[in-house]
Design an enzyme around this catalytic site. Structure first.
Site, mmCIF file in Angstrom:
data_model
loop_
_atom_site.group_PDB
_atom_site.id
_atom_site.type_symbol
_atom_site.label_atom_id
_atom_site.label_comp_id
_atom_site.label_asym_id
_atom_site.label_seq_id
_atom_site.Cartn_x
_atom_site.Cartn_y
_atom_site.Cartn_z
ATOM 1 C CB SER A 14 49.015 57.664 -2.556
ATOM 2 O OG SER A 14 48.826 56.286 -2.476
ATOM 3 C CB SER A 154 44.117 50.120 -10.985
ATOM 4 O OG SER A 154 45.450 50.583 -10.871
ATOM 5 C CD GLN A 156 49.982 51.342 -8.295
ATOM 6 O OE1 GLN A 156 50.223 50.420 -9.059
ATOM 7 N NE2 GLN A 156 50.420 51.372 -7.047
ATOM 8 C CG ASP A 302 47.163 49.838 -0.268
ATOM 9 O OD1 ASP A 302 47.145 48.860 -1.048
ATOM 10 O OD2 ASP A 302 47.569 50.961 -0.614
ATOM 11 C CE LYS A 329 46.795 46.202 -4.477
ATOM 12 N NZ LYS A 329 46.815 47.400 -5.307
ATOM 13 N NE ARG A 375 50.024 48.945 2.125
ATOM 14 C CZ ARG A 375 50.411 50.187 2.409
ATOM 15 N NH1 ARG A 375 50.580 50.560 3.651
ATOM 16 N NH2 ARG A 375 50.652 51.051 1.435
HETATM 17 C C1 S3P Z 1 48.192 53.282 -5.120
HETATM 18 C C2 S3P Z 1 47.137 52.592 -5.644
HETATM 19 C C3 S3P Z 1 46.751 51.241 -5.228
HETATM 20 C C4 S3P Z 1 47.383 50.877 -3.899
HETATM 21 C C5 S3P Z 1 48.827 51.231 -3.846
HETATM 22 C C6 S3P Z 1 49.021 52.732 -4.042
HETATM 23 C C7 S3P Z 1 48.498 54.631 -5.632
HETATM 24 O O1 S3P Z 1 47.195 50.314 -6.203
HETATM 25 O O2 S3P Z 1 47.202 49.504 -3.634
HETATM 26 O O3 S3P Z 1 49.393 50.858 -2.595
HETATM 27 O O4 S3P Z 1 49.281 55.383 -4.996
HETATM 28 O O5 S3P Z 1 47.950 54.997 -6.685
HETATM 29 P P1 S3P Z 1 46.310 49.964 -7.516
HETATM 30 O O6 S3P Z 1 46.187 51.180 -8.310
HETATM 31 O O7 S3P Z 1 47.106 48.898 -8.243
HETATM 32 O O8 S3P Z 1 45.012 49.443 -6.998
#
Ligand code: S3P
Length: 414
Positions: A14, A154, A156, A302, A329, A375
């Site tokens: 991330s 989320s 993201q 995760d 996912k 994973r």
């Molecule tokens: C992530 C956010 C998570 C996570 C992903 C990485 C990120 O997803 O599951 O592996 O780097 O912002 P979501 O935002 O969809 O929950």
């Protein structure tokens, strides 16, 4: 068999994505060290370069020369990476021009409407496949800040809106139902942005400039989780995991393992690039079942596949609830874990939003479908190591999405 040794997980996925994206937007040259060398992060570098940002590699250091993003000449391919696709949309929404994005056979099935809708209400225009799936096209431009309440926690979505908000007129305010990882907020602050975080809310004003920085990416707790669970569930084991990101929005799995009876000490805690970093010492024990639900889910989302493995090795019934997000996912991880474990003889019940796992499972060797999800593959490999039992994976290469070198690193422990 008990394991001993020391391991340094690869750079956090991330944080690596964000270092290249924010570096690409900042004034000056950002230096990124210990970035994760994996397929997902390569997708982000490709996407950022497509916007005319120069990225050079010098040994194991990346130099990112920030600039105003400009219209890409070709379609951006986000590969398998949801973080690349969603965060880059936040940047494209505020860019004067047109861009198209696609991804691999997994990513084109993952929901994008959750970013399209709020980015449209900020003023960007999108065209996408039915129900908002990739491939999609975005026409960006002048945006205005919005106040947006997310339906699911989320990082993201939150990050895409913050990146768009940087270029928008006025304030962008985002409310989340529970706390998701806050790397974007921390890194924006590290790059000099003025950003406000309160309980369940984050806001920033548009028109801010970022200043280039030097970043050393800490180790990925999500990658560390695999050897950590193996050691935690194996009595007599003791391993040291060095230089891991211990941001509290990422360490929910450590708290669960401690509730299950593992002995974990956090040492040498320090701060780097706005993130908490430290070393972990894990001592194995006979684990007890745990209940995992509610607000802690986004803090370990995760790690659920590997926590399901911990549940298999523990005494009693481990329950996981409120984790419906796992179904969208890289693959449907609830179904993939339930199918794989059942095929090996474990007693598992699949629910809409989680699983019940009856431990300790009595397993027989077998072949497991990974659905090419990194994973899932790593979780079943750890199960095979912890039970000293052959489990054949239909796809081993997919671990390269987040942890190239995973199999060799695990060999070094036992
Ligand atoms: C992530 C956010 C998570 C996570 C992903 C990485 C990120 O997803 O599951 O592996 O780097 O912002 P979501 O935002 O969809 O929950």
């Amino acid at each position: 068999m008990a394991i001993h040794g020391e391991i340094t997980p690869p750079g956090d996925k991330s944080i690596s994505h964000r270092a290249f994206m924010l570096g690409g937007l900042a004034r000056g040259t950002t230096v990124v060290r210990n970035a994760l060398e994996s397929e997902d992060v390569r997708s982000t570098r490709g996407a950022v370069q497509a916007l005319s940002v120069e990225i050079h590699k010098d040994g194991d250091t990346y130099l990112v020369r920030g600039s105003t993003p400009s219209e890409p000449l070709t379609v951006i391919d986000a590969g398998n990476s949801g973080t690349t696709a969603r965060l880059i949309c936040g940047i494209l929404a505020g860019m004067d021009g047109f861009a198209a994005i696609t991804g691999d056979s997994s990513l084109v099935r993952r929901p994008m409407a959750r970013i399209i809708r709020p980015l449209e209400s900020m003023g960007a225009r999108f065209m996408a496949r039915k129900h908002g799936y990739l491939p999609l096209a975005v026409s960006g431009g002048l945006l205005h800040g919005i106040s947006h309440t997310m339906e699911v926690a989320s990082a993201q979505v939150k990050s895409a809106l913050l990146l768009a908000g940087l270029r928008a007129k006025g304030e962008t305010r985002i409310m989340e139902p529970s706390r998701s990882r806050d790397h974007t907020e921390r890194m924006l602050r590290f790059f000099g942005a003025d950003i406000h975080q309160g309980p369940g809310v984050v806001s920033l004003s548009g028109g801010q400039e970022l200043e280039a920085r030097d970043i050393v990416v800490p180790g990925d707790p999500s990658s560390a989780a695999f050897p950590v669970v193996w050691a935690a569930a194996t009595p007599g084991s003791e391993i040291m995991v060095r230089d891991v990101c211990l941001n509290p929005t990422r360490t929910g799995f450590l708290e669960v393992l401690e509730r299950m009876g593992a002995k974990i000490s956090r040492e040498n805690i320090r701060e780097a690039a706005g993130e908490r970093v430290g070393d972990l010492v894990i001592r194995g024990a006979r684990l007890q079942a745990a209940s995992i639900a509610g607000e802690e889910i986004p803090r370990l989302i995760d790690e659920i596949p590997i926590l399901v493995v911990a549940g298999c090795l523990a005494e009693g019934t481990t329950t996981i609830r409120d984790a419906g997000e796992l179904r969208v996912k890289e693959t449907d991880r609830i179904s993939a874990m339930a199918k794989g474990l059942s095929s090996l003889g474990a007693r598992v019940e699949e629910l809409d939003d989680g699983l019940d796992i009856h431990g300790p499972a009595r397993l027989s060797p077998g072949r497991v479908r990974t659905f090419s999800d990194h994973r899932i593959a790593m979780s079943f490999h750890i199960l095979s190591k912890a039970c000293a039992m052959e489990i054949t994976l239909d796809d081993r290469d997919c671990v390269g999405i987040s942890y190239p070198g995973f199999f060799n690193a695990m060999e070094s422990l036992g």
